[in-house]
Design a protein around this motif. Structure first.
Motif, PDB file in Angstrom:
ATOM      1  N   ARG A   1       0.821  -1.212   0.000  1.00  0.00           N
ATOM      2  CA  ARG A   1       0.000   0.000   0.000  1.00  0.00           C
ATOM      3  C   ARG A   1       0.856   1.264   0.000  1.00  0.00           C
ATOM      4  NH1 ARG A   1      -5.111   2.220  -0.963  1.00  0.00           N
ATOM      5  NH2 ARG A   1      -5.746   3.627   0.702  1.00  0.00           N
ATOM      6  N   PHE A   2       1.805   1.335   0.925  1.00  0.00           N
ATOM      7  CA  PHE A   2       2.438   2.629   1.176  1.00  0.00           C
ATOM      8  C   PHE A   2       3.694   2.880   0.357  1.00  0.00           C
ATOM      9  CE2 PHE A   2      -0.106   1.918   5.051  1.00  0.00           C
ATOM     10  CZ  PHE A   2      -0.970   2.991   4.882  1.00  0.00           C
ATOM     11  N   LEU A   3       4.426   1.855  -0.049  1.00  0.00           N
ATOM     12  CA  LEU A   3       5.549   2.112  -0.961  1.00  0.00           C
ATOM     13  C   LEU A   3       5.049   2.680  -2.293  1.00  0.00           C
ATOM     14  CD1 LEU A   3       8.028  -0.865  -0.406  1.00  0.00           C
ATOM     15  CD2 LEU A   3       8.275   1.520   0.304  1.00  0.00           C
ATOM     16  N   PRO A   4       4.032   2.080  -2.938  1.00  0.00           N
ATOM     17  CA  PRO A   4       3.517   2.692  -4.169  1.00  0.00           C
ATOM     18  C   PRO A   4       2.990   4.101  -3.960  1.00  0.00           C
ATOM     19  CG  PRO A   4       2.791   0.418  -4.023  1.00  0.00           C
ATOM     20  CD  PRO A   4       3.422   0.746  -2.707  1.00  0.00           C
ATOM     21  N   ILE A   5       2.355   4.370  -2.827  1.00  0.00           N
ATOM     22  CA  ILE A   5       1.843   5.725  -2.570  1.00  0.00           C
ATOM     23  C   ILE A   5       2.989   6.727  -2.524  1.00  0.00           C
ATOM     24  CG2 ILE A   5       0.928   7.159  -0.690  1.00  0.00           C
ATOM     25  CD1 ILE A   5      -1.240   5.083  -0.277  1.00  0.00           C
ATOM     26  N   ILE A   6       4.094   6.357  -1.891  1.00  0.00           N
ATOM     27  CA  ILE A   6       5.254   7.264  -1.836  1.00  0.00           C
ATOM     28  C   ILE A   6       5.771   7.541  -3.240  1.00  0.00           C
ATOM     29  CG2 ILE A   6       7.657   7.454  -1.087  1.00  0.00           C
ATOM     30  CD1 ILE A   6       6.834   5.859   1.422  1.00  0.00           C
ATOM     31  N   PHE A   7       5.880   6.507  -4.075  1.00  0.00           N
ATOM     32  CA  PHE A   7       6.367   6.699  -5.442  1.00  0.00           C
ATOM     33  C   PHE A   7       5.395   7.548  -6.263  1.00  0.00           C
ATOM     34  CE2 PHE A   7       8.335   2.312  -4.636  1.00  0.00           C
ATOM     35  CZ  PHE A   7       9.502   2.879  -4.117  1.00  0.00           C
ATOM     36  N   VAL A   8       4.103   7.363  -6.071  1.00  0.00           N
ATOM     37  CA  VAL A   8       3.104   8.164  -6.789  1.00  0.00           C
ATOM     38  C   VAL A   8       3.218   9.633  -6.405  1.00  0.00           C
ATOM     39  CG1 VAL A   8       0.627   8.662  -6.922  1.00  0.00           C
ATOM     40  CG2 VAL A   8       1.438   6.320  -7.196  1.00  0.00           C
ATOM     41  N   LEU A   9       3.344   9.909  -5.122  1.00  0.00           N
ATOM     42  CA  LEU A   9       3.420  11.308  -4.677  1.00  0.00           C
ATOM     43  C   LEU A   9       4.743  11.943  -5.108  1.00  0.00           C
ATOM     44  CD1 LEU A   9       1.801  10.961  -1.134  1.00  0.00           C
ATOM     45  CD2 LEU A   9       0.810  12.014  -3.174  1.00  0.00           C
ATOM     46  N   ALA A  10       5.819  11.161  -5.098  1.00  0.00           N
ATOM     47  CA  ALA A  10       7.100  11.698  -5.583  1.00  0.00           C
ATOM     48  C   ALA A  10       7.004  12.037  -7.065  1.00  0.00           C
ATOM     49  CB  ALA A  10       8.212  10.682  -5.341  1.00  0.00           C
ATOM     50  N   LEU A  11       6.356  11.178  -7.841  1.00  0.00           N
ATOM     51  CA  LEU A  11       6.135  11.464  -9.260  1.00  0.00           C
ATOM     52  C   LEU A  11       5.287  12.708  -9.432  1.00  0.00           C
ATOM     53  CD1 LEU A  11       6.234  10.727 -12.284  1.00  0.00           C
ATOM     54  CD2 LEU A  11       4.270   9.222 -11.892  1.00  0.00           C
TER      55      LEU A  11
END
Length: 555
Positions: free
Chosen positions: A489-499
């Motif tokens: 859940r949270f690793l992809p969210i971090i990558f999405v927000l960084a993008l």
């Protein structure tokens, strides 16, 4: 009418209904998210948590807000379960054991809602309502908030601001999820769902043969589940239980609610980036993948070979007789194409290839239409990957919606894409290498591997459904699946927000004759192709050893 004809009409009616609501409901969500005025109730919430609703956040602050809110939610829900025997409406239940409380807390906060327990025999009403049900709303709202932040990254330029997480969270809950849940609960109660606060589920025969039904707070939890935010439900067998899904039309409505928000969010995307054609393109990609999957599952269940299926006209094992194969197969497609995790039939009893399709739906990344919010940002990541590949093919700098997709952007997108497969495949390998974990398999051979593969696929993709033949309430599975849910859940969210932060800082690139038209059929077909190819290249070896091997052996 034949089962096949009934299934076709059932699917067509869902498609028509979703097309009709796509625009008005999408516009409602757009207005709710982009409104400049705060409701009085929202202002009270902002003051209570000390938030300035008019202040915006950079991607880093937005991400820290998501993580902080989720961490506090996990700790609070864990504590809630551990002390439930001291709480009001505990029904006399003992505290949930530590590993199961951890698994459940992570599960509901990550919008997975995987259940290794039966709700009516494990959780008191207060924990169900004030703990689990609250997370059904807030975890879904987190997904929408992250999706909206990514869309702002595409829509804005020369800024490091992506909005305010706390405002997005509150607005999604107050203006979108709560109103639909209230209306849906009323409709479901009218359709025969139970909604009360009795001391447990029971059916008592009264004089004259009439039956008096008592049960827990089913209807309100059911509508939350069908909004794409809940898995097992109060009775664990959820939508196969007559208290939770009484009739054929409630079954249709549940599928409709599962798909409502994810299929309407592309409309919000199109309006926010100022080009509604872009939203229609994303919705079209989702629809192609979803319709293809639902047709495949129905075909594999309705026309499976074998003496018994041929005699009865379909593979009916594990299917609720009130709904039949088409409605069950369509439900299975909808629930695994999204992050809902609800079921109205036994996926473990599906044909080998029918069960494989439910797994492949989750392996797509649940983007067709995907989870509440997570489906949209997952599909946008795939769109970024596609334009990057297209740019390499023609020797041109990739662009999407006027933003360059450079090395920084593609790294974030690639990390997003690799996270879930790594969790699924590593988790399955560790489980199959552990004698303790293998002991939880109800079946040997290829089907046993399928049970384990399904569990890690469901957890890592935050789905919550299961091949229920596996006994997951063990220390190993509660811990391992909890970690997969958390990281998935949270690793992809971090990558999405960084993008999103990287995109928002860019200066828009003017469109030219060489710009890929990302709203045309060519692009739609390219994204569909990239999505399918990526999944096949990643998961084919594991699938070949499990459901595919079993299917070929039984054919």
């Amino acid at each position: 009418m034949s089962q096949t004809a009934a299934g076709v009409l059932f699917i067509l009616s869902l498609i028509v209904a979703l097309v009709l609501v796509h625009r008005p409901f999408g516009d409602h969500m757009y207005r709710a998210i982009t409104a400049t005025r705060h409701l009085r109730a929202e202002k009270v919430l902002y003051r209570a948590v000390g938030v300035n609703p008019d202040g915006e956040q950079s991607w880093g602050v937005y991400a820290r807000s998501v993580l902080a809110f989720s961490a506090v939610s996990i700790l609070a829900l864990y504590l809630f379960q551990r002390v439930q025997n001291h709480l009001w409406l505990s029904l006399g239940f003992a505290p949930v054991k530590p590993d199961q409380a951890w698994n459940t807390a992570v599960s509901f906060v990550t919008n997975t809602n995987w259940q290794s327990y039966s709700g009516e025999s494990t959780m008191g009403h207060l924990v169900q309502m004030a703990g689990l049900a609250v997370q059904n709303f807030t975890s879904a709202a987190v997904g929408v908030a992250v999706a909206v932040a990514l869309v702002r990254g595409f829509a804005r330029s020369r800024t490091d601001r992506l909005g305010n997480f706390w405002v997005d969270l509150v607005r999604v809950c107050v203006r979108i999820l709560l109103p639909v849940a209230v209306l849906g609960a009323i409709v479901f109660v009218a359709g025969g769902m139970v909604q009360n606060l009795s001391a447990g589920a029971d059916v008592t025969t009264l004089a004259g043969g009439a039956q008096h039904i008592t049960g827990g707070p089913v209807a309100s939890q059911e509508v939350i589940k069908e909004l794409g935010t809940n898995g097992g439900g109060f009775y664990n067998v959820n939508s196969a239980h007559p208290f939770e899904n009484p009739t054929g039309w409630t079954n249709w409505l549940q599928i409709f609610l599962i798909l409502l928000i994810p299929f309407s969010l592309p409309r919000v995307f199109g309006r926010m980036v100022g080009d509604r054609r872009q939203g229609l393109a994303i919705a079209g990609i989702m629809a192609i993948l979803a319709i293809g999957s639902v047709i495949a599952i129905n075909a594999l269940q309705l026309h499976h070979g074998g003496t018994v299926p041929a005699a009865v006209g379909a593979a009916t094992e594990g299917v609720e007789t009130r709904f039949g194969v088409p409605q069950s197969a369509t439900f299975a497609g909808a629930t695994t194409l999204t992050s809902t995790g609800a079921v109205n039939s036994f996926h473990d009893s599906y044909t080998a290839l029918g069960g494989m399709m439910t797994m492949l739906n989750m392996m797509l990344g649940e983007v067709a239409p995907g989870g509440v919010g997570s489906g949209l940002y997952g599909m946008l990541i795939l769109a970024v990957i596609t334009v990057f590949v297209a740019g390499l093919m023609v020797g041109r700098t990739p662009e999407y919606l006027g933003k360059k997709i450079g090395s920084r952007e593609i790294k974030f997108a690639s990390l997003y894409l690799l996270t879930t497969p790594a969790l699924v495949l590593a988790g399955t390998a560790i489980a199959m290498g552990s004698p303790t974990a293998r002991a939880s398999m109800a079946n040997p051979g290829a089907h046993g591997l399928s049970e384990v593969l399904y569990a890690f696929t469901s957890a890592s993709n935050n789905n919550g459904s299961a091949f229920a033949g596996i006994s997951a309430n063990t220390r190993f599975y509660n811990t391992a699946l909890g970690l997969c849910m958390l990281l998935g859940r949270f690793l992809p969210i971090i990558f999405v927000l960084a993008l999103a932060g990287s995109l928002a800082r860019q200066q828009p690139v003017p469109a030219s004759s060489g710009t890929l038209r990302t709203y045309q059929p060519l692009f739609i077909g390219m994204v569909v192709g990239v999505t399918v190819i990526v999944v096949l290249l990643t998961y084919l070896p594991a699938v070949a050893l499990g459901p595919l091997a079993e299917g070929l052996d039984s054919s």
